[in-house]
Scaffold this active site. Structure first.
Site, PDB file in Angstrom:
ATOM      1  CG  HIS A 131      -2.132  -0.586   1.120  1.00 20.97           C
ATOM      2  ND1 HIS A 131      -2.049  -1.828   1.227  1.00 20.97           N
ATOM      3  CD2 HIS A 131      -3.331  -1.193   0.812  1.00 20.97           C
ATOM      4  CE1 HIS A 131      -3.114  -3.195   1.302  1.00 20.97           C
ATOM      5  NE2 HIS A 131      -4.004  -2.026   0.883  1.00 20.97           N
ATOM      6  CG  HIS A 132      -1.322   4.781   0.523  1.00 22.07           C
ATOM      7  ND1 HIS A 132      -1.417   5.462   1.902  1.00 22.07           N
ATOM      8  CD2 HIS A 132      -2.705   3.849   0.317  1.00 22.07           C
ATOM      9  CE1 HIS A 132      -2.279   5.392   2.456  1.00 22.07           C
ATOM     10  NE2 HIS A 132      -3.175   4.741   1.751  1.00 22.07           N
ATOM     11  CE  LYS A 163      -3.920  -0.600   4.741  1.00 24.16           C
ATOM     12  NZ  LYS A 163      -5.011  -0.001   5.196  1.00 24.16           N
TER      13      LYS A 163
END
Length: 236
Positions: free
Chosen positions: A148-149, A152
């Site tokens: 994820h980015h 997060k």
């Protein structure tokens, strides 16, 4: 004769998911957003949709289903309202407690309810494939890698844990790895490996709108259903 549109309440309307739901619901003839609820309001009506503050929740008009992407403290009131009104309840609110999960189970005796960590229809299919693969491959190693980015914070992701539960139902014992980098929307890889071979099941999200579309799909399918605790994969 054309069926009447499903009357929808969006709870948590000022958040990123709430805004996506409002934008995308406007293009769906089968849905009519009758109320958008958020903690504080500015305009009373935006693009034809009445807006209500959280403190005014009890006064919203009649609705057939509610979609909730809010905060844990907002979860209980909207669930209770759905039970009182006999409306379906769809939620993606994260961080809910064990007590709130029990409240969901209790509510499922009265209305149709669905809580999910991920509303992607592709992830719903992946969930089923993982369970089937785990059951068919006893003794194989099972690893779940999610990316994820960089902003997060929770790890493993809720979706990775849900996929792990699916693997567990099939008899596997999953292990987890998490990557945080750049602006990755969400990638989940479930790998089954044995001597000389391995299987990889992968889902990649490239646009966050897929989660809003999935929630709208779920609300459309859940409205009018018998009471019960549903999963996204039950509504494909």
């Amino acid at each position: 004769m054309t069926a009447s549109p499903i009357r929808l309440l969006i709870h948590g309307a000022s958040g990123r998911m709430g805004q996506a739901l409002l934008r995308l619901a406007g293009d769906l003839r089968e849905l009519q957003v009758v109320a958008a609820v958020q903690r504080r309001i500015g305009q009373r009506v935006v693009d034809g949709v009445p807006h209500f503050a959280s403190s005014e929740l009890a006064g919203v008009p009649a609705f057939d289903a509610a979609i909730d992407f809010s905060l844990p403290e907002g979860f209980d009131p909207v669930l209770a309202l759905c039970v009182a009104r006999g409306a379906a309840f769809v939620s993606g609110t994260t961080g809910i407690s064990d007590g709130q999960r029990q409240a969901l189970r209790d509510a499922s005796g009265t209305v149709a309810v669905l809580w999910a960590s991920n509303f992607s229809l592709g992830v719903a299919v992946l969930d089923e494939l993982v369970e089937r693969a785990a059951a068919a491959l006893p003794g194989w190693d099972c690893d779940i890698v999610e990316s994820h980015h960089s902003r997060k914070q929770d790890a493993p992701s809720g979706t990775a844990l849900s996929l792990g539960e699916a693997a567990g139902r099939g008899g596997a014992q999953p292990r987890y790895a998490s990557l945080r980098a750049g602006d990755i929307v969400g990638e989940h890889l479930v790998q089954f490996a044995a001597a000389g071979e391995r299987i990889e099941l992968v889902h990649r999200a490239t646009n966050r709108d897929i989660f809003a579309r999935g929630a709208l799909h779920a609300a459309t399918r859940l409205a009018g259903r018998a009471p019960g605790l549903y999963r996204v994969r039950d509504l494909l």
